[in-house]
Write a protein that holds these residues in place. Sequence first.
Motif, PDB file in Angstrom:
ATOM      1  N   ILE A 264       0.843  -1.188   0.000  1.00 28.32           N
ATOM      2  CA  ILE A 264       0.000   0.000   0.000  1.00 28.32           C
ATOM      3  C   ILE A 264       0.881   1.242   0.000  1.00 28.32           C
ATOM      4  O   ILE A 264       1.939   1.260   0.625  1.00 28.32           O
ATOM      5  N   GLY A 265       0.421   2.272  -0.714  1.00 24.93           N
ATOM      6  CA  GLY A 265       1.175   3.506  -0.832  1.00 24.93           C
ATOM      7  C   GLY A 265       0.912   4.509   0.275  1.00 24.93           C
ATOM      8  O   GLY A 265       1.580   5.519   0.361  1.00 24.93           O
ATOM      9  N   LYS A 266      -0.059   4.257   1.133  1.00 27.30           N
ATOM     10  CA  LYS A 266      -0.358   5.150   2.250  1.00 27.30           C
ATOM     11  C   LYS A 266       0.164   4.529   3.538  1.00 27.30           C
ATOM     12  O   LYS A 266       0.204   3.305   3.662  1.00 27.30           O
ATOM     13  N   PRO A 267       0.505   5.368   4.502  1.00 32.57           N
ATOM     14  CA  PRO A 267       0.930   4.803   5.793  1.00 32.57           C
ATOM     15  C   PRO A 267      -0.210   4.009   6.432  1.00 32.57           C
ATOM     16  O   PRO A 267      -1.343   4.472   6.502  1.00 32.57           O
ATOM     17  N   VAL A 268       0.090   2.800   6.831  1.00 33.32           N
ATOM     18  CA  VAL A 268      -0.896   1.959   7.499  1.00 33.32           C
ATOM     19  C   VAL A 268      -0.132   0.936   8.328  1.00 33.32           C
ATOM     20  O   VAL A 268       0.932   0.471   7.933  1.00 33.32           O
ATOM     21  N   GLU A 269      -0.662   0.616   9.484  1.00 29.91           N
ATOM     22  CA  GLU A 269      -0.076  -0.455  10.295  1.00 29.91           C
ATOM     23  C   GLU A 269      -1.012  -1.636  10.206  1.00 29.91           C
ATOM     24  O   GLU A 269      -2.153  -1.572  10.628  1.00 29.91           O
ATOM     25  N   SER A 270      -0.528  -2.706   9.609  1.00 24.83           N
ATOM     26  CA  SER A 270      -1.373  -3.860   9.401  1.00 24.83           C
ATOM     27  C   SER A 270      -0.519  -5.107   9.289  1.00 24.83           C
ATOM     28  O   SER A 270       0.637  -5.048   8.880  1.00 24.83           O
ATOM     29  N   ASP A 271      -1.110  -6.235   9.623  1.00 25.74           N
ATOM     30  CA  ASP A 271      -0.393  -7.503   9.523  1.00 25.74           C
ATOM     31  C   ASP A 271      -0.598  -8.183   8.168  1.00 25.74           C
ATOM     32  O   ASP A 271       0.016  -9.193   7.881  1.00 25.74           O
ATOM     33  N   PHE A 272      -1.446  -7.623   7.288  1.00 32.44           N
ATOM     34  CA  PHE A 272      -1.745  -8.291   6.026  1.00 32.44           C
ATOM     35  C   PHE A 272      -1.275  -7.515   4.802  1.00 32.44           C
ATOM     36  O   PHE A 272      -1.438  -7.991   3.685  1.00 32.44           O
ATOM     37  N   ILE A 273      -0.683  -6.355   5.002  1.00 33.26           N
ATOM     38  CA  ILE A 273      -0.226  -5.551   3.871  1.00 33.26           C
ATOM     39  C   ILE A 273       1.008  -4.761   4.294  1.00 33.26           C
ATOM     40  O   ILE A 273       1.101  -4.329   5.441  1.00 33.26           O
ATOM     41  N   ASP A 274       1.962  -4.627   3.373  1.00 38.44           N
ATOM     42  CA  ASP A 274       3.196  -3.892   3.653  1.00 38.44           C
ATOM     43  C   ASP A 274       3.217  -2.575   2.896  1.00 38.44           C
ATOM     44  O   ASP A 274       2.500  -2.397   1.913  1.00 38.44           O
ATOM     45  N   GLN A 275       4.084  -1.691   3.333  1.00 39.03           N
ATOM     46  CA  GLN A 275       4.267  -0.414   2.655  1.00 39.03           C
ATOM     47  C   GLN A 275       4.821  -0.649   1.252  1.00 39.03           C
ATOM     48  O   GLN A 275       5.619  -1.572   1.039  1.00 39.03           O
ATOM     49  N   LEU A 276       4.416   0.176   0.320  1.00 37.52           N
ATOM     50  CA  LEU A 276       4.862   0.073  -1.063  1.00 37.52           C
ATOM     51  C   LEU A 276       6.385   0.147  -1.171  1.00 37.52           C
ATOM     52  O   LEU A 276       6.984  -0.498  -2.026  1.00 37.52           O
ATOM     53  N   SER A 277       7.015   0.849  -0.272  1.00 38.77           N
ATOM     54  CA  SER A 277       8.475   0.982  -0.301  1.00 38.77           C
ATOM     55  C   SER A 277       9.180  -0.362  -0.080  1.00 38.77           C
ATOM     56  O   SER A 277      10.349  -0.507  -0.422  1.00 38.77           O
ATOM     57  N   TYR A 278       8.483  -1.356   0.449  1.00 38.02           N
ATOM     58  CA  TYR A 278       9.062  -2.688   0.680  1.00 38.02           C
ATOM     59  C   TYR A 278       9.039  -3.566  -0.581  1.00 38.02           C
ATOM     60  O   TYR A 278       9.679  -4.601  -0.620  1.00 38.02           O
ATOM     61  N   LEU A 279       8.350  -3.137  -1.618  1.00 42.25           N
ATOM     62  CA  LEU A 279       8.205  -3.938  -2.843  1.00 42.25           C
ATOM     63  C   LEU A 279       9.557  -4.351  -3.437  1.00 42.25           C
ATOM     64  O   LEU A 279       9.748  -5.515  -3.776  1.00 42.25           O
ATOM     65  N   ILE A 280      10.492  -3.452  -3.544  1.00 44.45           N
ATOM     66  CA  ILE A 280      11.794  -3.766  -4.142  1.00 44.45           C
ATOM     67  C   ILE A 280      12.537  -4.789  -3.300  1.00 44.45           C
ATOM     68  O   ILE A 280      13.101  -5.763  -3.832  1.00 44.45           O
ATOM     69  N   ASP A 281      12.539  -4.624  -1.990  1.00 43.26           N
ATOM     70  CA  ASP A 281      13.196  -5.587  -1.102  1.00 43.26           C
ATOM     71  C   ASP A 281      12.549  -6.968  -1.244  1.00 43.26           C
ATOM     72  O   ASP A 281      13.241  -7.995  -1.301  1.00 43.26           O
ATOM     73  N   TYR A 282      11.222  -7.013  -1.301  1.00 46.34           N
ATOM     74  CA  TYR A 282      10.497  -8.268  -1.434  1.00 46.34           C
ATOM     75  C   TYR A 282      10.852  -8.943  -2.763  1.00 46.34           C
ATOM     76  O   TYR A 282      11.120 -10.149  -2.810  1.00 46.34           O
ATOM     77  N   ALA A 283      10.875  -8.166  -3.837  1.00 50.68           N
ATOM     78  CA  ALA A 283      11.227  -8.727  -5.154  1.00 50.68           C
ATOM     79  C   ALA A 283      12.654  -9.279  -5.141  1.00 50.68           C
ATOM     80  O   ALA A 283      12.898 -10.374  -5.644  1.00 50.68           O
ATOM     81  N   ASN A 284      13.576  -8.538  -4.573  1.00 47.14           N
ATOM     82  CA  ASN A 284      14.964  -9.005  -4.497  1.00 47.14           C
ATOM     83  C   ASN A 284      15.075 -10.282  -3.679  1.00 47.14           C
ATOM     84  O   ASN A 284      15.858 -11.176  -3.996  1.00 47.14           O
ATOM     85  N   GLU A 285      14.280 -10.389  -2.632  1.00 43.11           N
ATOM     86  CA  GLU A 285      14.290 -11.579  -1.771  1.00 43.11           C
ATOM     87  C   GLU A 285      13.712 -12.804  -2.499  1.00 43.11           C
ATOM     88  O   GLU A 285      14.238 -13.908  -2.391  1.00 43.11           O
ATOM     89  N   LYS A 286      12.642 -12.605  -3.244  1.00 43.97           N
ATOM     90  CA  LYS A 286      11.933 -13.724  -3.875  1.00 43.97           C
ATOM     91  C   LYS A 286      12.496 -14.125  -5.243  1.00 43.97           C
ATOM     92  O   LYS A 286      12.364 -15.260  -5.651  1.00 43.97           O
ATOM     93  N   LEU A 287      13.086 -13.185  -5.945  1.00 49.32           N
ATOM     94  CA  LEU A 287      13.605 -13.473  -7.283  1.00 49.32           C
ATOM     95  C   LEU A 287      15.122 -13.634  -7.223  1.00 49.32           C
ATOM     96  O   LEU A 287      15.866 -12.973  -7.925  1.00 49.32           O
ATOM     97  N   VAL A 288      15.564 -14.526  -6.384  1.00 51.52           N
ATOM     98  CA  VAL A 288      16.993 -14.732  -6.137  1.00 51.52           C
ATOM     99  C   VAL A 288      17.654 -15.426  -7.310  1.00 51.52           C
ATOM    100  O   VAL A 288      17.225 -16.412  -7.813  1.00 51.52           O
TER     101      VAL A 288
END
Length: 143
Positions: A119-143
């Motif tokens: 999500i692109g808006k600030p939110v505290e949640s256990d089911f969705i991450d901040q949009l800024s984490y997308l690149i880190d997640y992609a790097n982690e999963k597309l090893v």
Amino acid sequence: MFITTKLKRFKDLVAIHVDRETQKPDMDLVLYREDSHHYLKDIMIISLKTSLRERAGQTYKWKLLLEIATSENAIKEKYNISYPLNQTPLVCFATVNFYNEINSPQHRGMFKFFDKSFIGKPVESDFIDQLSYLIDYANEKLV
């Protein structure tokens, strides 16, 4: 990132076949790795939406069809569903949540079907991450 690619007919490679028809994925952004022969190795399909409403529903229905197509089950056989790749792509969803729909129970349930949501808006949640984490997640999963 899928902007242009050496892979011929990329959309055909990820289309799900239902009998003689094809269902193309809801993909706004595709990240992938190729092996040394330019075959797809790891794929992440990301659906980018400004709001949830019907849009998240369209993406999670496609994700369910992808799950059916890549597993052994009676529905796959009944409707003659097939998928050309030998792996299941990660399916992610990203939204800016313009209309603050994120905490609706209907929408929260849809997020359980995605491999990861952002999500692109600030939110505290256990089911969705901040949009800024997308690149880190992609790097982690597309090893």
